[in-house]
Each structure stands twice: as structure tokens, then as C-alpha cells.
Write an enzyme that holds these catalytic residues in place. Structure first.
Site, mmCIF file in Angstrom:
data_model
loop_
_atom_site.group_PDB
_atom_site.id
_atom_site.type_symbol
_atom_site.label_atom_id
_atom_site.label_comp_id
_atom_site.label_asym_id
_atom_site.label_seq_id
_atom_site.Cartn_x
_atom_site.Cartn_y
_atom_site.Cartn_z
ATOM 1 C CG HIS A 40 -6.228 8.643 -2.169
ATOM 2 N ND1 HIS A 40 -6.431 7.405 -2.865
ATOM 3 C CD2 HIS A 40 -4.924 8.599 -1.851
ATOM 4 C CE1 HIS A 40 -5.227 6.701 -2.877
ATOM 5 N NE2 HIS A 40 -4.376 7.457 -2.219
ATOM 6 C CG HIS A 75 3.665 4.203 -2.257
ATOM 7 N ND1 HIS A 75 3.768 4.756 -3.427
ATOM 8 C CD2 HIS A 75 2.745 4.305 -1.961
ATOM 9 C CE1 HIS A 75 2.644 5.419 -3.760
ATOM 10 N NE2 HIS A 75 1.749 4.807 -2.736
ATOM 11 C CD GLU A 85 -0.960 8.049 -2.075
ATOM 12 O OE1 GLU A 85 -0.790 6.918 -2.201
ATOM 13 O OE2 GLU A 85 -2.003 8.823 -2.187
ATOM 14 C CG ASP A 119 -0.215 6.836 2.764
ATOM 15 O OD1 ASP A 119 0.554 7.229 1.879
ATOM 16 O OD2 ASP A 119 -0.830 5.780 2.713
ATOM 17 C CG HIS A 122 -1.952 3.176 -5.753
ATOM 18 N ND1 HIS A 122 -2.588 4.446 -5.869
ATOM 19 C CD2 HIS A 122 -1.023 3.198 -4.469
ATOM 20 C CE1 HIS A 122 -2.307 5.013 -4.505
ATOM 21 N NE2 HIS A 122 -1.280 4.274 -3.717
ATOM 22 C CG ASP A 148 -0.335 1.936 -1.081
ATOM 23 O OD1 ASP A 148 -0.552 1.895 0.129
ATOM 24 O OD2 ASP A 148 -0.124 2.792 -1.607
ATOM 25 C CE1 TYR A 188 -5.497 0.233 1.188
ATOM 26 C CE2 TYR A 188 -4.919 -1.173 -0.687
ATOM 27 C CZ TYR A 188 -4.614 -0.264 0.380
ATOM 28 O OH TYR A 188 -3.348 0.183 0.275
ATOM 29 C CG HIS A 236 -2.394 1.332 4.054
ATOM 30 N ND1 HIS A 236 -2.340 2.452 5.055
ATOM 31 C CD2 HIS A 236 -2.079 1.885 2.957
ATOM 32 C CE1 HIS A 236 -1.903 3.439 4.356
ATOM 33 N NE2 HIS A 236 -1.592 2.892 3.249
#
Ligand code: FEO
Length: 398
Positions: free
Chosen positions: A24, A80, A82, A84, A146, A165, A193, A226
Site C-alpha cells: 500500500h 477483489h 486491488e 495485487d 477490505h 485478503d 496484517y 496472501h
């Protein structure tokens, strides 16, 4: 590394990022690297659940090729937006142009704004299913865990929850399963995390876990996007999340400070002695030589927080600001706190810190303690007593 069989006809085809040290942007340190987990499900229809950061796209494709021709992928499940996790969707779609991307309405909007692609998209919501042949995927929206687009994918046949996540850890390892790695390191990274990414959404975490429990889903394995996969005892991390989300913490204290000419540091160390005299565990962190992502990770487990700064320009030392900004945003639940600092004439640092701690939702249990210029022996004794009293309040706190 080759693909890893997770279950019959389900393979990990992700990537290990051994060298990433910040996530981030620079807001979260990842000293142990991370992984981007993508899962390939082979059935009558083939589904790829999430992808990897675009930097690792070729690695993922190589792994897929060891199992199947990528052109045979029918569905890309985008849990998700995002990057990554979505960063390689474009490349996969070049190889499997007829594949359908599956995600929530927010996911569709987010992917369009990230990649400007006109992709075949199937929008799903909680309870929707997708039959692959022997297996049926069930989707569970998990908004704000999130991001607004986030969802989980559940496979009843395997009692497998693909949680993106949620339940992840930034932990690079040659091992793929939680039961194969050092448990202390694993739980530290899982907690760090949670604190740095999910803490603000603790009420959502509790509600989502309760919702899944009410649905009566059998879960034998949780595979996040992750870190390692929770295989033998997936409830270990679920229980930990419920504890962290509740605000329950150990009767520990952390002292976070920065100092200009050592006066605030002398105060911090005198307080530490007072806390120790009460038999309470305490850790001392000077900013900026300490990593604020780690401090946030420690704060998750500590009931009490003391924050100190010398005054400069009627406010805090600039080095204290990044920690305070991050902590204020995360709104740590159920903490007690107090503030200290030295000053030369007008003061101001303690007022600034107190305002932030209140805004973060912390209870200030002692009036701030300040020292003009260099603390005398008597003033250091007061700091010792301050630490002692704060430790007593931590011991007495719920
Ligand atoms: Fe791992 Fe929210 O991305």
C-alpha cells in the site's frame, strides 16, 4: 516453483514475492515478503480464482501451463479488484479471450476503472452459484473486507473457502500450508496484517463471520490470497479474528515516542521503569527508528498505549505524525492511553497527541504529563509514578 496441489483438481498457481518490503505504497512494511495466491480449478469448466500482481504474471502463466492450456480457462473469479490480485487478468484474457470474469457489481465497476477493458462479465451477489461440473462455486459478498468489491468464493464439495485478503498474511515462504510454517511467526504476521489492513473494519469482520456461521457452511480449509493456506485447523485463524475484532487484548503496554534533546526519552524510560515495577509487560519504540507497521501490529495485542513527543512549532515532532495518522485511521478498539512530552516554552505536542487519540476512539485515563526543558530527578520520579499508575489502570481495565 511448480504449481502446488491444494486439493484434488485444485491447484495453487500463484507467486511468491520474496523481496517486497512495503505494501500500500509505503504505509505497511512487509519484512517477510508476501505471496499472491491464485487458484486453478479443473472441472468440466475451468476456473481461475484471482490472479497475481502483474510483475509475476509470467510465473503464474507458466504454472497454469504445467496443468492445462490457459486458453481452456472458462472463468476468472475476481474476488477483489486491488491490483495485487487483478493485475494479470488482462494477460489471461489475451490467452483465454472467451473467458468470463465473475465478480460483484462493485468489482465490475472497479475493474473497468482500473483496466478500461470491455470484458465478458458475470455479476454475482451473495448466494449466487456457478456450476463447473462436479463442483459448484457459491459467492459471498464481503464488502469492506477490505474494499467495497470484495467477495469470498466457497466450494461445498471441498469445504473450501477462498477468502481473498481475509485471513491472509504477508509471509513469503516455500511452504504453502499454515501447518508447515513456524506458528509464532505465522500468527504475528496474521495479526500484523489484520491490524494494518482490517482493524478499521472489525465490526464487519464479526458480522461476516457470524453470517457464515449462520449459513452452516462446513469449512475444512481457508485459502487466502496472501500467505499460507489454513489447512489442518482453519478455525484457529477464525477464532483469532473474532478475538482481534472484539478489541480483546493482553494487559501489555507500548510506549511510542520521539525526542529532540533526550528529555522526552528520559520521561519515557522513567515511565517504563514504573510500568515494570507493576509487573506489566511493556515495549518501548522510538520513532522513526521503529517501524510503524510493526508498532500497529504490537498495538493489536496491547491494552495500553503511551505516546510522547517533544514540542516543536507548538505541535508534535514531524516524525511522530505518520504513526498517529495511521493509528487514527484504524480506530483501534478498546484501548486506554495517556500522553507525555517535554517542551521549552508554550508546549503543544501533548494537546495534539491527545486530540488524535480521542479521535481514534481511545480513552485517555490520565492527564498528560509535561516537563519544561530537562526533567529534574523529582520530575522523573513523577514520570515513574505516572507509568506505575497507568500500569495499574491497564491491570484493572476490562
Ligand atoms: Fe491483497 Fe486488497 O489486496
Amino acid at each position: 516453483m511448480p504449481p502446488v496441489k491444494v486439493l484434488e483438481n485444485i491447484f495453487w498457481v500463484g507467486a511468491i514475492d520474496w523481496n517486497i518490503r512495503h505494501f500500500h505504497g509505503f504505509s505497511y512494511s512487509t519484512q517477510r515478503g508476501t505471496t499472491y495466491n491464485a487458484y486453478l480449478i479443473i472441472d468440466k469448466k475451468v476456473a481461475l480464482v484471482d490472479t497475481v500482481h502483474h510483475e509475476f504474471c509470467a510465473e503464474m502463466i507458466q504454472k497454469i501451463k504445467e496443468i492445462i492450456d490457459p486458453s481452456k480457462i472458462d472463468y476468472i473469479i475476481a474476488n477483489h479488484v486491488e491490483s495485487d490480485h487483478s493485475g494479470s487478468i488482462k494477460e489471461i484474457l489475451k490467452m483465454a479471450p472467451n473467458a468470463t470474469v465473475v465478480g460483484t457489481a462493485n468489482c465490475k465497476a472497479g475493474l473497468e476503472k482500473h483496466y478500461f477493458g470491455n470484458w465478458k462479465f458475470q455479476t454475482v451477489k451473495t448466494g449466487d452459484t456457478l456450476n463447473l461440473g462436479e463442483r459448484t462455486l457459491t459467492f459471498l459478498e464481503a464488502a469492506m473486507l477490505h474494499w467495497p468489491d470484495t467477495m469470498f468464493t466457497y466450494i461445498e464439495k471441498d469445504a473450501l473457502l477462498l477468502s481473498n485478503d481475509g485471513f491472509g498474511q504477508h509471509l513469503a515462504s516455500s511452504k504453502r500450508f499454515a501447518d508447515e510454517v513456524d506458528q509464532e511467526i505465522l500468527m504475528w504476521e496474521a495479526g500484523k496484517y489484520y491490524a494494518n489492513i482490517l482493524w478499521l473494519y472489525s465490526s464487519v469482520v464479526t458480522r461476516k463471520i457470524e453470517e457464515v456461521q449462520k449459513l452452516g457452511l462446513k469449512i475444512d480449509m481457508i485459502a487466502p490470497s496472501h500467505g499460507v493456506i489454513w489447512r489442518k485447523d482453519p478455525m484457529k485463524i477464525v477464532k483469532a479474528y473474532l478475538k482481534w475484532a472484539s478489541g480483546a487484548a493482553d494487559k501489555k503496554i507500548i510506549i511510542v515516542y520521539d525526542t529532540m534533546w533526550a528529555s522526552t526519552e528520559k520521561m519515557a524510560k522513567a515511565m517504563l521503569e514504573g510500568i515494570v515495577s507493576e509487573g506489566v509487560e511493556v515495549k518501548l519504540y522510538r520513532l522513526p527508528v521503529s517501524d510503524h507497521g510493526d508498532i500497529i501490529g504490537e498495538l493489536l495485542h496491547a491494552k495500553g498505549l503511551l505516546v510522547g513527543s517533544a514540542t516543536i512549532n507548538n505541535g508534535i515532532l514531524p516524525t511522530v505524525a505518520p504513526f498517529l495518522v495511521e493509528m487514527e485511521g484504524l480506530r483501534p478498539k478498546n484501548k486506554i492511553a495517556a500522553v507525555f512530552g517535554s517542551y521549552g516554552w508554550g508546549g503543544g505536542a501533548t494537546r495534539t497527541i491527545e486530540a488524535v487519540l480521542k479521535s481514534a476512539g481511545m480513552e485517555l485515563v490520565l492527564p498528560a504529563i509535561m516537563t519544561k526543558w530537562v526533567p529534574t530527578t523529582e520530575e522523573l520520579q513523577k514520570c515513574y509514578e505516572f507509568g506505575k499508575e497507568f500500569a495499574q489502570k491497564v491491570k484493572a481495565a476490562e
